[in-house]
Motif scaffolding. Structure first.
Motif, mmCIF file in Angstrom:
data_model
loop_
_atom_site.group_PDB
_atom_site.id
_atom_site.type_symbol
_atom_site.label_atom_id
_atom_site.label_comp_id
_atom_site.label_asym_id
_atom_site.label_seq_id
_atom_site.Cartn_x
_atom_site.Cartn_y
_atom_site.Cartn_z
ATOM 1 N N ASP A 1 -34.819 30.838 95.757
ATOM 2 C CA ASP A 1 -35.883 31.751 96.182
ATOM 3 C C ASP A 1 -35.712 33.090 95.470
ATOM 4 O O ASP A 1 -34.640 33.693 95.513
ATOM 5 N N GLY A 2 -36.782 33.502 94.797
ATOM 6 C CA GLY A 2 -36.760 34.787 94.107
ATOM 7 C C GLY A 2 -36.148 34.751 92.721
ATOM 8 O O GLY A 2 -36.035 35.781 92.064
ATOM 9 N N ILE A 3 -35.741 33.580 92.258
ATOM 10 C CA ILE A 3 -35.077 33.454 90.953
ATOM 11 C C ILE A 3 -36.123 33.141 89.871
ATOM 12 O O ILE A 3 -36.840 32.142 89.972
ATOM 13 N N PRO A 4 -36.206 33.949 88.808
ATOM 14 C CA PRO A 4 -37.210 33.715 87.763
ATOM 15 C C PRO A 4 -36.832 32.562 86.826
ATOM 16 O O PRO A 4 -35.695 32.471 86.376
ATOM 17 N N VAL A 5 -37.817 31.720 86.557
ATOM 18 C CA VAL A 5 -37.589 30.529 85.732
ATOM 19 C C VAL A 5 -38.613 30.469 84.606
ATOM 20 O O VAL A 5 -39.757 30.900 84.763
ATOM 21 N N ALA A 6 -38.186 29.926 83.466
ATOM 22 C CA ALA A 6 -39.098 29.654 82.352
ATOM 23 C C ALA A 6 -39.259 28.144 82.234
ATOM 24 O O ALA A 6 -38.291 27.405 82.349
ATOM 25 N N LEU A 7 -40.498 27.704 82.021
ATOM 26 C CA LEU A 7 -40.754 26.265 81.928
ATOM 27 C C LEU A 7 -41.106 25.886 80.488
ATOM 28 O O LEU A 7 -41.956 26.535 79.869
ATOM 29 N N GLU B 1 -43.857 37.929 97.581
ATOM 30 C CA GLU B 1 -43.734 37.001 98.710
ATOM 31 C C GLU B 1 -42.258 36.721 98.997
ATOM 32 O O GLU B 1 -41.834 36.676 100.151
ATOM 33 N N SER B 2 -41.508 36.532 97.930
ATOM 34 C CA SER B 2 -40.084 36.241 98.072
ATOM 35 C C SER B 2 -39.356 37.415 98.739
ATOM 36 O O SER B 2 -38.530 37.223 99.631
ATOM 37 N N ASP B 3 -39.709 38.612 98.287
ATOM 38 C CA ASP B 3 -39.087 39.812 98.882
ATOM 39 C C ASP B 3 -39.267 39.822 100.400
ATOM 40 O O ASP B 3 -38.332 40.100 101.151
ATOM 41 N N LYS B 4 -40.489 39.481 100.840
ATOM 42 C CA LYS B 4 -40.783 39.458 102.283
ATOM 43 C C LYS B 4 -39.878 38.449 102.993
ATOM 44 O O LYS B 4 -39.358 38.714 104.070
ATOM 45 N N ARG B 5 -39.722 37.291 102.355
ATOM 46 C CA ARG B 5 -38.897 36.243 102.990
ATOM 47 C C ARG B 5 -37.462 36.712 103.168
ATOM 48 O O ARG B 5 -36.843 36.443 104.196
#
Lengths: 489, 493
Positions: free
Chosen positions: B73-79, B58-62
């Motif tokens: 946007d598009g940045i991977p996060v660990a919770l 989805e992020s790629d499309k944006r």
């Protein structure tokens, strides 16, 4: 018995009729709802959920406090009260410990007194019951224990309902007074529109504390839990008063509070637990809700929101010329009092008619008051009573017209015309009826002549019957007496 | 393009906007990295790669449409595994929640999702965030990427280790008494404990409600600023969140710090401080001086009382917050086992809680229940509350004079796994420098300041005034532009 003194204090829990629950946005009206249908992560105490205090519940509590003459401290806070039970999802109840929203205050309990046997003039006597505090907390859920099963069921629809707790000082001196206090309080809550205050539906529940004193000695304090009707409050306390008095010789030297329950079927109390087993609730300030403060202006705005209270209404009615007992009766039924007030003038006869006839008629017709009121606005009753005053219809006919109005919603004049109900004052017409009845009952005429004048009642009844109650009573009485006496002369 | 997992948010965001890379490519690089290092590190409790892949698409499309939602946007996060994630297991590293799947998202999780961040999964912590080593986890300890025989610190050890080991671009943690700063220091990450109430706690499993804060652990102060812009702010679902209008935190980046006043509270440099840590801190402070800051020694006398005060209040609140875990509505329960063995309700409570809470959680319940008991409340909780007010006032006064204060984050670098586990008191004392900041309610950041002779990272703590996150970011960013400690990467063996 007279040297025994009774001391009673009450703790009353009242469910507030807010839209949403105390600390979440769930619907607060659980009536007829499926079990566990009005719940969310907050009232289920899911991990990570936080309470958000319901502003409107706080305002209702402060308004109640203002109406009952409490002090409203400028700052207040919530605390956690801990105990483990499946009806309490968080393992603690959010309540208030040392900084409640309202402190002090009082409720006036009134008695109608008649001056003496010869003088029937009525006046109101009052006693003041002081309040200790009013605080706000959340209700717990409900447990049911299906018979013969090895499990219990938990319904958390009620968990989180705003609950206002009103605590009195031990100022109440008899079980009857306790009941009266409850009635006064319930009325005030209804007038403030903060609760439906229906005890049968559990909106209001009462824990009663009682002890008896004699010769400087005191009985242990007995707390009777969860009384859910006015009658039970009085019954349970009366039972306990009698039991403690009879047990005077056995009062222990030192004794903490004893908790007893009330069996409403048997009308008796039974021991539940003694103080030494009582829980330590480990109160501490609720860290998830910051302290709450109210400015003078905010408090005054709430004060302005308070409409008329029962006492003020009663005073207004009495000053308008309504008899004390009638005023009292109407004030106790807020919907009837408000109905009366929709009239242009507060009149005694109107008040009497409403307090006696309207309730009865509604019960007989089995309709809702709201429906009744749209069919019969108070102006129609006023018109009806004017017709009686002018002698156009009798009281009996007025009642008939009233019942017809409830069904059809027509105005009195139309009903009179339609049914030909005008009162018969015409002497010619009445005389012929009287002659007829007298002729048919020679034996009763004999009795009358021999001095048994109470048979007049029979004649009046018969005549009213054959005129469908339309005979003007004054004219009838006069003619009938002439007729009966005339024969004897 | 190689090793996208090494990027900072700032770098990744620039490349994403320029169309040089895609979120999906960063994600695959990160996933590969995770699979490679996890056997050594054990950061993740739950991996949500399938969700992440869908989000990345989805992020790629944006980005193709030129409409990214934010710098995240598009940045991977660990919770950290205390943030409730709808439909995804949230355990708080406790057996009592081992299979718990929340029905709702925490406010910060929602904010990150709305910003387009990519959810990699849930990372390790001490059970219910109670601990300083991530050893109190029902899912085994996390290892320090700089020396896998050592702890990553805690409780946000999973978050800090994942950032240091490049298993995410950034992580969220929680800090109740140092749980972001100390692991950031042990792992050489940049971690911010925010002003109490700056970030919503709604949906975050509580430890001690009046101290708990949510914050980022990242690779630089600049990245922290970007994250803070997304997660900070009032939340109607958390009554303790701030109502003030907040600045753009990236506006504090790239500033000159000439004339900034830095206080050095001497109580943090006394007994117990390792000589190497002391030396690293002194060098870092000299660096700041060389950048034009004015440094002055000062005193915070209440510091000595902070540990005692902190543990009384924290454990009192914890004992209360853990009361809901009874196994009646959710979580580990003997109701799911042989019911004939349950004698009665009390027996059920005892069995559930005895079998499913770890040692530190049980210690919290016992200590907290004791300090709140009638007859002891005044001597413990009430007294501690008074000390708390004192500490708060002291910090308020200090910030009338200083822009920030600088102390070591921890008196010593990362310790060995198992070293302090059987000695709770020495574990508590590991928090001696971070704990006073939570009762003060002010923000503080752990910034990589150097390495010991054996190559273990050491962090410096930059403490700012109430809502002074900007001031901290300003100093930290200036320091990082002048140093390279934060750029150094561990070699994972």
């Amino acid at each position: 018995m007279s040297d025994f003194k009774t001391t009673i204090g009450l703790e009353i829990h009242c469910q507030l009729k807010t839209k949403s629950k105390m600390f979440c946005s769930c619907d607060n009206n659980a009536e007829n709802a499926e079990p566990n249908s009005l719940v969310c992560p907050v009232c289920l105490a899911m991990p990570g959920t936080l309470p958000v205090a319901n502003r409107s519940a706080i305002e209702m509590t402060i308004m109640t406090g203002l109406a009952l003459g409490c002090d409203i401290p400028s700052e207040s806070k919530f605390d956690r009260k801990h105990y483990f039970y499946p009806d309490l999802p968080k393992g603690y109840q959010i309540s208030q410990y040392d900084k409640p929203f309202c402190k002090g205050g009082e409720v006036e309990v009134s008695y109608i007194r008649t001056a003496n046997e010869t003088n029937s003039e009525q006046r109101i006597e009052t006693r003041k019951i002081r309040l200790n505090r009013i605080h706000l907390e959340e209700d717990a859920g409900k447990l049911t224990h299906p018979a013969g099963k090895d499990y219990s069921l938990v319904d958390l629809n009620r968990a989180g309902t705003p609950l206002m707790e009103i605590v009195t000082e031990p100022d109440i001196t008899s079980p009857a007074e306790a009941r009266q206090f409850m009635e006064e309080l319930q009325l005030a809550l209804k007038y403030l529109k903060v609760s439906d205050a229906d005890m049968e539906k559990g909106h209001v529940r009462c824990d009663a504390n009682i002890s008896i004193q004699k010769d400087g000695k005191s009985s242990p304090i007995i707390e009777i839990k969860n009384l859910n009707s006015f009658k039970f409050v009085e019954q349970a306390l009366a039972f306990e008063e009698k039991r403690l008095t009879a047990d005077f010789e056995n009062w222990p030297e030192k004794m903490g509070k004893i908790t007893r329950g009330f069996d409403s079927n048997k009308g008796i109390t039974f021991e539940q637990r003694r103080k030494e087993e009582a829980a330590d609730y480990r109160y501490f300030p609720e860290p998830d809700i910051p302290p709450i403060s109210f400015s003078e202006t905010e408090i005054n705005d709430l004060r302005l929101k308070i409409k008329e209270l029962p006492k003020q209404k009663q005073k207004k009615f009495i000053e308008a010329g309504i008899r004390v007992d009638v005023a009292e009766k109407l004030v106790r039924q807020p919907h009837l009092a408000e109905y009366l007030e929709t009239s242009t003038q507060l009149k005694h006869d109107l008040a009497v008619f409403i307090s006696e006839e309207v309730t009865r008629a509604i019960a007989e017709h089995q309709i809702l008051f709201e429906e009744y009121q749209t069919k019969v606005p108070v102006t129609k009753i006023a018109d009806l009573l004017n017709l009686v005053a002018e002698g156009i219809i009798s009281k009996t006919v007025a009642k008939e017209i009233f019942y017809e109005m409830i069904v059809t919603g027509e105005v009195p004049a139309d009903i009179i015309k339609k049914k030909g109900l005008e009162q018969v004052s015409d002497t010619g017409e009445l005389e012929s009826v009287i002659n007829q009845i007298v002729k048919e009952n020679p034996d009763l005429v004999e009795k009358y002549r021999s001095g048994k004048i109470q048979v007049v009642g029979f004649f009046v009844g018969k005549i009213m019957q054959s005129t469908s109650g339309k005979a003007n009573p004054q004219v009838l009485n006069k003619l009938l007496k002439e007729k009966l006496d005339g024969h004897s002369a | 393009m190689e090793n996208l997992y090494k990027l900072t948010i700032q770098e990744a965001s620039t490349k994403l906007k320029a169309g040089e890379i895609t979120s999906s490519k960063i994600l695959e690089s990160i996933i590969e990295r995770i699979e490679k290092v996890e056997p050594e590190i054990n950061s993740y409790i739950t991996k949500t790669f399938e969700i992440a892949r869908a989000q990345a698409k989805e992020s790629d499309k944006r980005y193709v449409d030129g409409k990214p939602l934010s710098d995240l946007d598009g940045i991977p996060v660990a919770l950290k595994d205390v943030f409730c994630t709808k439909g995804v297991k949230t355990t708080a590293a406790s057996k009592i929640l081992e299979d718990f799947i929340p029905a709702y998202d925490a406010t910060v999780v929602e904010k990150l999702e709305n910003a387009g961040a990519i959810m990699l999964g849930k990372v390790n912590t001490d059970e219910f965030t109670m601990g300083s080593s991530t050893e109190n986890s029902a899912f085994g300890p996390t290892h320090n990427p700089w020396d896998t025989s050592r702890v990553p610190g805690g409780s946000s050890g999973g978050s800090a280790a994942a950032v240091a080991a490049d298993e995410c671009l950034f992580a969220l943690g929680t800090d109740t008494g140092g749980s972001i700063r100390q692991p950031a220091s042990f792992c050489s990450a940049t971690g911010l404990k925010v002003t109490y109430g700056l970030v919503s706690r709604n949906g975050v499993v509580s430890y001690a409600s009046s101290f708990d804060t949510i914050g980022p652990i990242a690779k630089s102060a600049a990245d922290v600023a970007i994250i803070l812009n997304i997660i900070a702010g009032n939340d109607p679902l958390d009554s303790t969140t701030v109502k003030e209008k907040l600045p753009d935190y990236t506006s504090f980046l790239g500033k000159d710090i000439k004339g900034k006043k830095i206080g050095i509270p001497k109580e943090f440099y006394g007994q117990g401080l390792s000589a190497e840590v002391d030396k690293i801190l002194k060098d870092a402070i000299k660096k700041l001086e060389s950048l034009g800051a004015e440094v002055e020694e000062m005193s915070l006398p209440s510091t000595d009382f902070a540990i005692a005060m902190y543990y009384i209040i924290a454990k009192s609140e914890a004992s209360s917050n853990l009361a809901r875990y009874d196994g009646i509505r959710y979580g580990y329960s003997n109701l799911k086992k042989d019911k004939t063995k349950i004698k009665d309700l009390i027996d059920l409570y005892f069995k559930n809680r005895t079998e499913a809470f770890g040692n530190e959680a049980k210690r919290s319940i016992m200590m907290g229940t004791y300090t709140l008991s009638s007859g002891y409340f005044d001597a413990y909780y009430k007294k501690a509350s008074q000390v708390r007010s004192l500490i708060k006032r002291e910090y308020e006064d200090a910030f009338k004079k200083y822009d920030v204060l600088i102390t070591p984050v921890s008196p010593f670098p990362a310790f060995k796994i198992g070293e302090k586990l059987e000695d709770p008191l020495s574990m508590y004392l590991a928090d001696v420098n971070t704990v006073p900041i939570n009762p003060a309610g002010v923000p503080a950041m752990s910034v990589p300041a150097g390495f010991t002779s054996t190559g273990l990272p050491v962090g410096m703590q930059i403490i700012g005034p109430h809502l002074g996150e900007g001031k901290i970011i300003e100093i930290a960013d200036a320091f990082q532009r002048a140093t390279e400690h934060h750029l150094k990467k561990p070699e994972i063996k």
